[in-house]
Design a protein around this motif. Structure first.
Motif, PDB file in Angstrom:
ATOM      1  N   ARG A   1       3.972  -4.629  -4.210  1.00 12.42           N
ATOM      2  CA  ARG A   1       4.140  -5.941  -3.573  1.00 12.42           C
ATOM      3  C   ARG A   1       5.614  -6.316  -3.434  1.00 12.42           C
TER       4      ARG A   1
ATOM      5  N   ASP B   1      -4.010  -6.044  -3.974  1.00 11.00           N
ATOM      6  CA  ASP B   1      -2.869  -6.541  -3.203  1.00 11.00           C
ATOM      7  C   ASP B   1      -3.332  -6.820  -1.782  1.00 11.00           C
TER       8      ASP B   1
ATOM      9  N   GLY C   1      -0.388 -11.465  -0.661  1.00  8.45           N
ATOM     10  CA  GLY C   1      -0.580 -10.264  -1.457  1.00  8.45           C
ATOM     11  C   GLY C   1      -1.215 -10.506  -2.791  1.00  8.45           C
TER      12      GLY C   1
END
Length: 615
Positions: A384, A264, A281
């Protein structure tokens, strides 16, 4: 009778022959075996690593080393003097293996001397704490005939395990003074972006000062070649087979590689070049290469750790909250037995992944940075898509495992492209190698380790974490020769004398109790005197009672100080007695036992021979 005389003559003749042989061995040792050494220490403290021997024996130019040690200023620091002997003997061993290319001088830089000026000019650091308040120099300065100069500012006894590595690295850099050539292939705008006008990240500013940095074009695999001292790959995504093959063969031929991947990557928001991500991300991975090398990385898993989580601000007037995905890794989580992380204190990461070994692989994973036992892996999508970090608290169940965030991977790797052919293709490394793996790219970003402060139109950077030092140490370690990478850490030469430490602890207790009693008595006396003091105008002279109390307190103070000195003298006497016993055992008792054994053996033989003659 004649037989006894003949035996006595032969015995004397044999003793003379043994004496002559003994003298001959000593003479031969002095003449022909002067450079021969045998390391009989249990941890081979004085044996040079094969990598050190290769570098020392292959020096291209003469190197002069000067060991600066303040001998007079350390007369009351026996531990530092003992460590200086360890350093000096290691340097002498290296000189003896250098075939005359390495030269050593030992200098005591007394205060206000030219030697002290040369030590300061050579980059050495003077530490306080010497006898009578003198400064202590204990470092190494190196120079070549061409004028190249490098130094080790101060030898820290706490870093003894890396003593050989640090000295060998100094000699290696003096012999090859050019900066290592670092190639960086990145899909993140770490070197700034002309399109968006963003400046280079702070870590890149640091790397440009230390290395010869070249930003590589991901679309040109030919740039990955043996001219690079180190190849650093940051956030690899969508690499073509040709690019992967170039990386693969670079490693197969012994190239030094550092890879930063991320499940991420929060900084992947700006388009930079054809390979940049467009989704903030997004993850990165090198699955084909990782499998061939025997390591696993899941780009869909982020590791959380509630015991290491840092507080972050959500903006506005909201109070900071702890984010289990943003971790502050301290000394407990860093490998202090590895030279890369030995001197670091804390590294901050965000939404990082972790590495594991593939089953039945011959590769070995040596952690550099890992989580605590309170960690737990979760889906990268969950991290995320979570706007509120407190949502990560739900259903949190630590696994009890320590997840490896950064590591050395060592082994004799196989190629990920065994079916390819070519004049320089290798299916397997000729010798074992290593790569450095890091499961986070956000640690490179400024927000996790530096603070920017405006000053006179400029931005001053102040580091609050060791992220930049971590990256620089990785490249610095890999940027040396393969021989330098093989230099091992030594064991510690300082062995504790448990009896002496026990005596010191007992005496310290006595000393502390006496000192506390003195302080309590003085405090009580001062309170009593304050009550008897005349008015603050100072016109009235102290009466006799006050004077008597003052004299009594001073006498008592002197008396207790004498008792404290007696305790210290008793401690020294007990330690001296213990040392005398040890010396007597080593110098007198063991030889006496050998002599008694020899006399007893001779007497028994003579007695048996007398019995045979009588019969």
């Amino acid at each position: 009778m004649r037989t006894l005389v003949r035996r006595s003559f032969l015995l004397r003749l044999g003793l003379l022959a043994l004496l002559a042989a003994f003298v001959g061995v000593i003479f031969a040792n002095a003449m022909w075996l002067r450079g021969v050494r045998v390391d009989l220490t249990s941890d081979h403290l004085y044996s040079l690593s094969p990598g050190t021997q290769k570098i020392i024996e292959g020096l291209h130019r003469p190197v002069h080393l000067t060991l600066y040690f303040s001998r007079h200023a350390t007369r009351d620091l026996p531990q530092l003097r003992s460590y200086e002997q360890r350093v000096r003997e290691l340097l002498q061993e290296m000189v003896s293996r250098s075939h005359g290319r390495l030269h050593l001088s030992v200098v005591d830089p007394v205060p206000y001397s030219d030697d002290e000026d040369r030590a300061l000019g050579g980059g050495l650091t003077a530490m306080p704490g010497g006898s009578n308040g003198e400064r202590v120099f204990f470092g190494l300065a190196g120079r070549t005939a061409s004028g190249t100069e490098l130094s080790i500012p101060f030898f820290d006894p706490g870093q003894e395990a890396f003593l050989e590595y640090n000295i060998t690295r100094l000699v290696y850099e003096l012999d090859a003074p050019s900066k290592p050539r670092i190639g960086i292939l990145s899909t993140l705008p770490i070197d700034g972006s002309a399109i968006s006008g963003t400046p280079p990240w702070a870590v890149m500013r640091q790397l440009h000062q230390l290395f010869d940095v070249h930003m590589l074009d991901p679309n040109d695999p030919s740039q990955i070649n043996d001219k690079l001292s180190v190849l650093m790959i940051v956030h690899p995504k969508n690499l073509s087979d040709d690019e992967l093959y170039a990386i693969d063969q670079y490693v197969m031929h012994g190239g030094h590689l550092a890879v930063f991947v991320d499940p991420d990557a929060e900084m992947d928001a700006l388009p930079v070049g054809s390979l940049a991500g467009t989704v903030a991300g997004s993850s990165s991975d090198l699955p084909r290469l990782f499998r061939a090398w025997g390591v696993e990385f899941d780009p869909n898993r982020v590791v959380l750790d509630r015991s290491l989580s840092l507080s972050i601000s959500l903006g506005g007037n909201s109070a900071p909250v702890r984010d289990f995905a943003v971790l502050g890794l301290g000394a407990q989580e860093l490998n202090h037995r590895d030279v890369i992380t030995a001197s670091l204190q804390n590294i901050d990461v965000s939404s990082s992944g972790y590495f594991e070994l593939v089953r039945h692989t011959n590769s070995r994973l040596f952690p550099l940075v890992q989580t605590s036992g309170e960690a737990m892996p979760v889906s990268a999508d969950r991290v995320r898509d979570t706007a509120d970090p407190t949502e990560l608290y739900k259903d949190y169940r630590p696994t009890g495992e320590h997840y490896v965030i950064a590591a050395r991977l060592r082994g004799q790797f196989q190629s990920a492209f065994p079916n390819r052919t070519g004049p320089h293709h290798l299916d397997r490394m000729r010798e074992p190698g290593q790569v450095i793996l890091v499961a986070d790219t956000d640690l490179l970003s400024d927000r996790l380790w530096v603070r920017r402060t405006p000053f006179l139109g400029e931005q001053l950077l102040s580091a609050f974490a060791n992220n930049g030092d971590f990256v620089a140490n990785i490249l610095d370690n890999l940027g040396g020769s393969s021989a330098l990478l093989s230099v091992r850490g030594h064991a510690i030469s300082q062995r504790p004398f448990t009896r002496v430490q026990g005596l010191r602890r007992a005496a310290d207790v006595k000393f502390h109790n006496r000192e506390k009693a003195l302080e309590d008595e003085l405090a009580a006396t001062e309170q009593e005197l304050a009550k008897l003091q005349p008015d603050k105008s100072g016109t009235a002279a102290p009466d006799n009672k006050v004077k008597q109390q003052l004299e009594k307190a001073l006498k008592r103070k002197l008396s207790i100080r004498r008792q404290l000195r007696e305790v210290q003298h008793q401690l020294d006497a007990e330690i001296d007695t213990l040392g005398t016993r040890v010396k007597a055992f080593n110098i007198l008792l063991m030889p006496l036992l050998v002599m008694l054994f020899g006399m007893l053996y001779g007497w028994l033989r003579q007695r048996r021979s007398g019995k045979r003659d009588a019969t």
